[in-house]
Design an enzyme around this catalytic site. Structure first.
Site, PDB file in Angstrom:
ATOM      1  N   SER A  70     -18.969 -31.064  31.601  1.00  0.00           N
ATOM      2  CA  SER A  70     -17.525 -31.230  31.529  1.00  0.00           C
ATOM      3  C   SER A  70     -17.259 -32.273  30.458  1.00  0.00           C
ATOM      4  CB  SER A  70     -16.973 -31.697  32.879  1.00  0.00           C
ATOM      5  OG  SER A  70     -15.566 -31.811  32.818  1.00  0.00           O
ATOM      6  N   GLU A 106     -18.537 -37.174  47.605  1.00  0.00           N
ATOM      7  CA  GLU A 106     -17.898 -35.919  48.007  1.00  0.00           C
ATOM      8  C   GLU A 106     -18.656 -35.333  49.193  1.00  0.00           C
ATOM      9  OE1 GLU A 106     -18.078 -33.430  44.613  1.00  0.00           O
ATOM     10  OE2 GLU A 106     -16.642 -34.590  43.435  1.00  0.00           O
ATOM     11  N   ARG A 119     -28.660 -29.789  37.696  1.00  0.00           N
ATOM     12  CA  ARG A 119     -28.003 -28.484  37.665  1.00  0.00           C
ATOM     13  C   ARG A 119     -28.464 -27.652  36.478  1.00  0.00           C
ATOM     14  NH1 ARG A 119     -21.606 -27.930  38.909  1.00  0.00           N
ATOM     15  NH2 ARG A 119     -22.259 -29.151  40.724  1.00  0.00           N
ATOM     16  N   GLU A 174     -20.849 -24.318  36.096  1.00  0.00           N
ATOM     17  CA  GLU A 174     -20.569 -25.392  35.145  1.00  0.00           C
ATOM     18  C   GLU A 174     -21.686 -26.426  35.116  1.00  0.00           C
ATOM     19  OE1 GLU A 174     -19.386 -29.564  35.077  1.00  0.00           O
ATOM     20  OE2 GLU A 174     -18.253 -28.525  36.627  1.00  0.00           O
ATOM     21  N   ARG A 231     -21.343 -39.612  43.585  1.00  0.00           N
ATOM     22  CA  ARG A 231     -20.115 -38.919  43.984  1.00  0.00           C
ATOM     23  C   ARG A 231     -20.039 -38.895  45.512  1.00  0.00           C
ATOM     24  NH1 ARG A 231     -18.433 -35.758  39.405  1.00  0.00           N
ATOM     25  NH2 ARG A 231     -18.891 -37.151  37.659  1.00  0.00           N
ATOM     26  N   ARG A 240     -25.018 -26.530  45.305  1.00  0.00           N
ATOM     27  CA  ARG A 240     -25.030 -27.040  43.940  1.00  0.00           C
ATOM     28  C   ARG A 240     -24.484 -28.459  43.799  1.00  0.00           C
ATOM     29  NH1 ARG A 240     -20.392 -24.370  40.154  1.00  0.00           N
ATOM     30  NH2 ARG A 240     -18.564 -25.048  41.300  1.00  0.00           N
ATOM     31  N   HIS A 241     -24.187 -29.131  44.933  1.00  0.00           N
ATOM     32  CA  HIS A 241     -23.639 -30.480  44.883  1.00  0.00           C
ATOM     33  C   HIS A 241     -24.593 -31.504  45.495  1.00  0.00           C
ATOM     34  CE1 HIS A 241     -19.767 -28.319  44.328  1.00  0.00           C
ATOM     35  NE2 HIS A 241     -19.472 -29.385  43.612  1.00  0.00           N
TER      36      HIS A 241
END
Length: 579
Positions: free
Chosen positions: A505, A353, A553, A502, A351, A359-360
């Site tokens: 997903s 991002e 996670r 979360e 990712r 948490r990323h």
């Protein structure tokens, strides 16, 4: 006066003053003396003098050599050279195979008292006390104390040189320790094997630590000084921290990650990643038992698997390509279009991002599954619920020692969960937030803060840390998500949560190619970039659904860790791409 001197010289013909000194005549050697050869007596004197000088130099050389020999002998003695029971072991190059048998440190129990054992591990500490030495040898999660005192016995004697050798070895060197298992008078608090110790008979260094440690293992193993928040921004530039309350050193996350290979040696980290391994094992076990097939899909793809721009792009032999954000498209192809019906995969997910949070990550391990359905995607939710209960039960049952070692450094509350898993609709979750005075619209996605607050509310009301929300707004889900048949603003999609964050997903997927194209265009995705994917549904596709799980996670939240980097072997985030 000058005129008087001049007059005196005129009358006498001499200068005034004392007469000048006569120069001594240099003695002239007679021709006979010049030709005379040195006498035998002089030759003997000169020879004796030279011999004495040579003897003196020879003595000096001999003394220097003797001093060097003694120093070398002392050094060799301290290094154990020529000794059988201590010293540096030869470099292991797979040259020989002996009959040696090593005992795992975790197997050392009082029942072995009196037996001779050989153990190998890292030398965590070594200290000389009087005429003895105490060492702590660690292997993975376990450690044992070794004790040696000088003795006069000829057979396997412990010498002062051996004591100095042991105490002088650098910390974290790899050592072989042989000795007799004994039961101490008091438990050994510093070791995991508290009810035994080893009376050392031999001690050899297998691999010496060549550099000083960037931090001490005692500091790295120290319990957390305070509870760090598990959400929000993360700044890696924290230094080595000295806690003002206890005055002890607490190693910062940046330093730990800079020297990750050392940080991973701590019992807590050894336990975290053994638990993580077990999660992956249980994931496979459960799905294989239920007819799933493991697949391996490409991580180099021609278009974004999820849509959007958060992908790492690269040049693929002149073509535009990117790293897969998930195995989504290929697992759908294999499950729904290729006849495998139930598939799963574990692999890297990328990712792009620029999220500097706790948490990323830019790369993490995805646990993905996809399965066909007959009538309703609740069939998928039932499998998901059973899967997580199987994982949670399995970790609690199979990893008891590891859980306790994590708890020693990172205290946490056991995860509370229900069977079957608590199910709430997205609208019901929003209503719970509004009842608590938090503004949350039924058709807007949950913020990180609201997810966390909802987790707290659910824990208080239902007594569970684990639940899932169903029927998310369609606008916040990927293009391949099946719309809800009753409300066009909703979708047949869901998220699972642990402690208000979360971890899954998922959704029912669109299996009709025309609807896939319609949904892709609605979200601004170039249909040409997913042409092969759409084409795969034109030859008859089974209804299906699935989900993606973030392994790191799950482990982070199950263990109540404050930062996902503590559950990632070698984390990759916007600021870190090494080691």
């Amino acid at each position: 006066m000058l005129s008087a001197k001049a007059e005196y010289k005129f009358l006498t013909g001499q200068d005034f003053g004392p007469p000048p000194k006569e120069e001594k005549k240099k003695k002239q050697d007679s021709p006979a003396e010049a030709d005379e050869v040195p006498s035998e007596k002089n030759k003997e004197k000169r020879a004796a003098k030279a011999a004495a000088k040579a003897e003196k130099e020879a003595k000096k050389v001999a003394q220097r050599e003797e001093r060097a020999r003694r120093e070398a002998e002392k050094t060799a003695k301290l290094a154990g050279i020529g000794q059988d029971n201590f010293g540096d072991a030869p470099l292991i190059q797979s040259q020989i195979i002996t009959d040696k048998v090593w005992t795992p440190i975790q197997n050392l129990k009082p029942s072995l008292a009196g037996e001779s054992v050989l153990v190998r591990g890292h030398l965590q500490t070594a200290r000389a006390v009087g005429k003895g030495a105490f060492v702590l040898v660690r292997s993975s999660l376990y450690s044992v104390q070794g004790v040696a005192f000088e003795s006069k016995d000829d057979d396997g004697a412990v010498s002062s040189a051996m004591i100095k050798y042991m105490a002088g070895l650098p910390a974290e060197s790899v050592v072989d320790m042989r000795g007799i298992v004994t039961v101490p008078d008091q438990p050994v608090d510093s070791a995991t094997q508290k009810m035994v110790e080893i009376k050392i008979e031999s001690f050899h260094c297998v691999a010496k630590a060549k550099k000083a440690l960037p931090f001490q293992m005692e500091d790295a193993c120290r319990p957390d000084s305070g509870k760090e928040t598990d959400i929000g921004a993360y700044n890696e530039d924290d230094p080595e921290v000295v806690d003002s309350e206890d005055g002890l050193i607490h190693i910062g996350q940046k330093m730990r990650l800079d020297y990750r290979w050392i940080d991973l040696r701590t019992p807590a980290n050894q336990s975290i990643f053994r638990i993580e391994s077990m999660v992956g094992c249980l994931f496979r076990e459960f799905l294989l038992q239920r007819g799933f097939v493991e697949i391996h899909t490409p991580k180099l793809i021609g278009g974004a698997s999820e849509g959007g721009s958060d992908v790492f792009t690269l040049d693929y032999f002149g073509q535009s390509a990117c790293l897969a954000m998930s195995p989504q498209l290929h697992k759908q192809m294999t499950a729904a279009c290729s006849g495998f019906e139930r598939v799963f995969e574990t692999g890297p997910v990328f990712r792009a991002e620029n999220s500097n949070t706790r948490r990323h990550l830019c790369e993490f391990t995805g646990l993905d599954l996809e399965m066909v359905i007959h009538e309703h995607y609740d069939e998928v939710l039932a499998v998901m619920s059973e899967l997580f209960i199987y994982i949670f039960d399995g970790v609690n049952e199979r990893c008891k020692p590891e859980l306790e070692r994590v708890r020693e450094q990172h205290p946490f509350e056991d995860l509370q969960y229900l069977s079957p898993t608590l199910k709430l609709t997205f609208a019901e979750g929003c209503a719970l937030l509004r009842e608590a005075g938090i503004d949350q619209d039924n058709y807007e996605d949950l913020s990180t803060e609201n997810e966390k607050k909802l987790g707290d509310i659910v824990k208080q009301k239902y007594g569970t840390d684990f639940f899932f929300l169903d029927k998310f707004p369609l606008a916040v889900r990927p293009f391949y998500t099946m719309p809800d048949p009753n409300d066009p603003k909703l979708s047949n999609s869901y998220d699972f949560f642990i402690r208000g964050q979360e971890i899954v997903s998922g959704a029912q997927r669109v299996h009709d190619p025309d609807l896939i194209e319609e949904r892709a265009k609605a979200l601004g995705i170039d249909v040409e970039s997913i042409a092969d994917y759409v084409e795969s549904f034109r030859h008859g596709a089974l209804p299906h659904g699935g989900g993606g799980i973030g392994l790191e996670r799950v482990v982070m939240l199950f263990l109540g860790l404050p930062n996902i980097r503590k559950a990632a072997w070698f984390p990759r985030d916007p600021k870190r791409i090494s080691p």
